[in-house]
Design a protein around this motif. Sequence first.
Motif, PDB file in Angstrom:
ATOM      1  N   ARG A   1       0.842  -1.194   0.000  1.00 53.65           N
ATOM      2  CA  ARG A   1       0.000   0.000   0.000  1.00 53.65           C
ATOM      3  C   ARG A   1       0.876   1.243   0.000  1.00 53.65           C
ATOM      4  N   SER A   2       0.375   2.316  -0.552  1.00 56.27           N
ATOM      5  CA  SER A   2       1.073   3.593  -0.437  1.00 56.27           C
ATOM      6  C   SER A   2       1.025   4.060   1.015  1.00 56.27           C
ATOM      7  N   PHE A   3       1.910   4.980   1.368  1.00 51.42           N
ATOM      8  CA  PHE A   3       1.923   5.501   2.740  1.00 51.42           C
ATOM      9  C   PHE A   3       0.582   6.137   3.083  1.00 51.42           C
ATOM     10  N   ALA A   4       0.005   6.910   2.157  1.00 51.57           N
ATOM     11  CA  ALA A   4      -1.273   7.569   2.411  1.00 51.57           C
ATOM     12  C   ALA A   4      -2.383   6.541   2.640  1.00 51.57           C
ATOM     13  N   ASP A   5      -2.458   5.521   1.775  1.00 53.79           N
ATOM     14  CA  ASP A   5      -3.500   4.506   1.921  1.00 53.79           C
ATOM     15  C   ASP A   5      -3.295   3.680   3.188  1.00 53.79           C
ATOM     16  N   ALA A   6      -2.033   3.392   3.516  1.00 57.06           N
ATOM     17  CA  ALA A   6      -1.744   2.614   4.713  1.00 57.06           C
ATOM     18  C   ALA A   6      -2.137   3.382   5.975  1.00 57.06           C
ATOM     19  N   LEU A   7      -1.901   4.689   5.977  1.00 59.73           N
ATOM     20  CA  LEU A   7      -2.312   5.516   7.120  1.00 59.73           C
ATOM     21  C   LEU A   7      -3.834   5.490   7.275  1.00 59.73           C
ATOM     22  N   ASP A   8      -4.550   5.607   6.164  1.00 55.83           N
ATOM     23  CA  ASP A   8      -6.021   5.572   6.221  1.00 55.83           C
ATOM     24  C   ASP A   8      -6.501   4.226   6.744  1.00 55.83           C
ATOM     25  N   GLU A   9      -5.877   3.154   6.274  1.00 61.40           N
ATOM     26  CA  GLU A   9      -6.278   1.817   6.716  1.00 61.40           C
ATOM     27  C   GLU A   9      -6.062   1.643   8.214  1.00 61.40           C
ATOM     28  N   ALA A  10      -4.986   2.232   8.738  1.00 62.52           N
ATOM     29  CA  ALA A  10      -4.682   2.119  10.162  1.00 62.52           C
ATOM     30  C   ALA A  10      -5.396   3.169  11.007  1.00 62.52           C
ATOM     31  N   GLY A  11      -6.030   4.141  10.359  1.00 59.99           N
ATOM     32  CA  GLY A  11      -6.696   5.203  11.106  1.00 59.99           C
ATOM     33  C   GLY A  11      -5.731   6.112  11.840  1.00 59.99           C
ATOM     34  N   LEU A  12      -4.593   6.395  11.195  1.00 56.21           N
ATOM     35  CA  LEU A  12      -3.559   7.218  11.817  1.00 56.21           C
ATOM     36  C   LEU A  12      -3.328   8.496  11.016  1.00 56.21           C
ATOM     37  N   ALA A  13      -2.931   9.554  11.711  1.00 55.31           N
ATOM     38  CA  ALA A  13      -2.638  10.835  11.068  1.00 55.31           C
ATOM     39  C   ALA A  13      -1.233  11.273  11.437  1.00 55.31           C
ATOM     40  N   PRO A  14      -0.365  11.501  10.448  1.00 60.92           N
ATOM     41  CA  PRO A  14       0.986  11.981  10.762  1.00 60.92           C
ATOM     42  C   PRO A  14       0.951  13.449  11.186  1.00 60.92           C
ATOM     43  N   ALA A  15       1.768  13.791  12.177  1.00 64.82           N
ATOM     44  CA  ALA A  15       1.810  15.168  12.684  1.00 64.82           C
ATOM     45  C   ALA A  15       2.895  15.938  11.937  1.00 64.82           C
ATOM     46  N   THR A  16       2.593  16.312  10.692  1.00 60.98           N
ATOM     47  CA  THR A  16       3.598  16.989   9.862  1.00 60.98           C
ATOM     48  C   THR A  16       4.045  18.319  10.456  1.00 60.98           C
ATOM     49  N   ALA A  17       3.168  18.982  11.204  1.00 59.57           N
ATOM     50  CA  ALA A  17       3.508  20.294  11.754  1.00 59.57           C
ATOM     51  C   ALA A  17       4.466  20.206  12.938  1.00 59.57           C
ATOM     52  N   ARG A  18       4.625  19.020  13.516  1.00 57.03           N
ATOM     53  CA  ARG A  18       5.526  18.874  14.662  1.00 57.03           C
ATOM     54  C   ARG A  18       6.991  18.818  14.246  1.00 57.03           C
ATOM     55  N   ALA A  19       7.253  18.598  12.974  1.00 54.47           N
ATOM     56  CA  ALA A  19       8.627  18.564  12.474  1.00 54.47           C
ATOM     57  C   ALA A  19       9.106  19.998  12.231  1.00 54.47           C
ATOM     58  N   VAL A  20      10.258  20.339  12.797  1.00 52.67           N
ATOM     59  CA  VAL A  20      10.805  21.692  12.689  1.00 52.67           C
ATOM     60  C   VAL A  20      12.024  21.656  11.768  1.00 52.67           C
ATOM     61  N   PRO A  21      12.016  22.393  10.654  1.00 53.54           N
ATOM     62  CA  PRO A  21      13.192  22.404   9.764  1.00 53.54           C
ATOM     63  C   PRO A  21      14.428  22.896  10.512  1.00 53.54           C
ATOM     64  N   PHE A  22      15.535  22.174  10.324  1.00 60.38           N
ATOM     65  CA  PHE A  22      16.752  22.478  11.072  1.00 60.38           C
ATOM     66  C   PHE A  22      17.920  22.887  10.182  1.00 60.38           C
ATOM     67  N   SER A  23      18.136  22.163   9.095  1.00 58.76           N
ATOM     68  CA  SER A  23      19.285  22.444   8.254  1.00 58.76           C
ATOM     69  C   SER A  23      19.113  21.753   6.906  1.00 58.76           C
ATOM     70  N   ARG A  24      19.744  22.331   5.878  1.00 62.36           N
ATOM     71  CA  ARG A  24      19.667  21.768   4.526  1.00 62.36           C
ATOM     72  C   ARG A  24      21.085  21.598   3.984  1.00 62.36           C
ATOM     73  N   TRP A  25      21.394  20.361   3.580  1.00 61.34           N
ATOM     74  CA  TRP A  25      22.742  20.038   3.110  1.00 61.34           C
ATOM     75  C   TRP A  25      22.681  19.435   1.715  1.00 61.34           C
ATOM     76  N   VAL A  26      23.639  19.814   0.873  1.00 64.23           N
ATOM     77  CA  VAL A  26      23.731  19.294  -0.494  1.00 64.23           C
ATOM     78  C   VAL A  26      25.066  18.565  -0.644  1.00 64.23           C
ATOM     79  N   THR A  27      25.011  17.347  -1.191  1.00 65.69           N
ATOM     80  CA  THR A  27      26.214  16.558  -1.424  1.00 65.69           C
ATOM     81  C   THR A  27      27.162  17.304  -2.364  1.00 65.69           C
TER      82      THR A  27
END
Length: 258
Positions: free
Chosen positions: A114-140
């Motif tokens: 299943r896709s991540f979105a469909d799997a979340l719906d099947e499990a009845g779960l919601a990811p807390a995207t707003a709880r992640a705080v951007p910290f740093s961006r690195w390029v190889t």
Amino acid sequence: MTTLPVEPRPAASLILLRDGALGGADGLELFMIERHGALRFAPGATVFPGGRVEAADHAPGWRRFWPDGAAPADLPPRVAALREAFEECGLLLTDDPPEPSRLATLRRALADGRSFADALDEAGLAPATARAVPFSRWVTPDTLTRRFDTLFFLAPLPPGQTPVMDGGEAVAGLWTTPRRILAEAEAGNRRLVFVTRMILGRLAGCADSDSALRLAEGCDLSPIQPEVVETPAGPVFRIPAGRGFHPVDTPVEKVTLG
């Protein structure tokens, strides 16, 4: 034949935080994984969970998980960071501790393709995207043929979850302090790639997760791309000054990129 430089692939990584289980002055702990030794990129390295941003991470449906107002431009890498963390080590960033049975359902749905979105719906779960705080961006660096443009996020782990390694990319997981993991690498007991080492050095000065999150809120998110520079003492990998990461120059022979 590959022509350099190659375009870096968008990627995202989630640095999960908790406080105090190891005690002492290093109260801040981070969750890290050990990568399988047979992987092409960073084999056997101890890293933060993460991976490439996929096309599905850009789907408009992810906006329903943003709490208020218009979703930010960095929503796709947020989704990717949360997805990769769950796929690799079974930890899902949520607003409330999820029931173990729901996490088990999510794992089964993903294992069934299943896709991540469909799997979340099947499990009845919601990811807390707003709880992640951007910290740093690195390029190889542009001298490599496998390149990533990675946005690193910090987030406190909700209680009530136990890591479950996927056994493919991640063969082991651990909670550790920045100073402890750096000391293990210095002793030759851990393999750290350059960006991981730099981020650990930056977070080593944080006493707890709150101070780390406050640090992230004021961070400059313009990309940091190490470049090889010749100096009288020999070639170094140099990063921009004034970004909070030290040292600015690292001898090439002490740098592990992948």
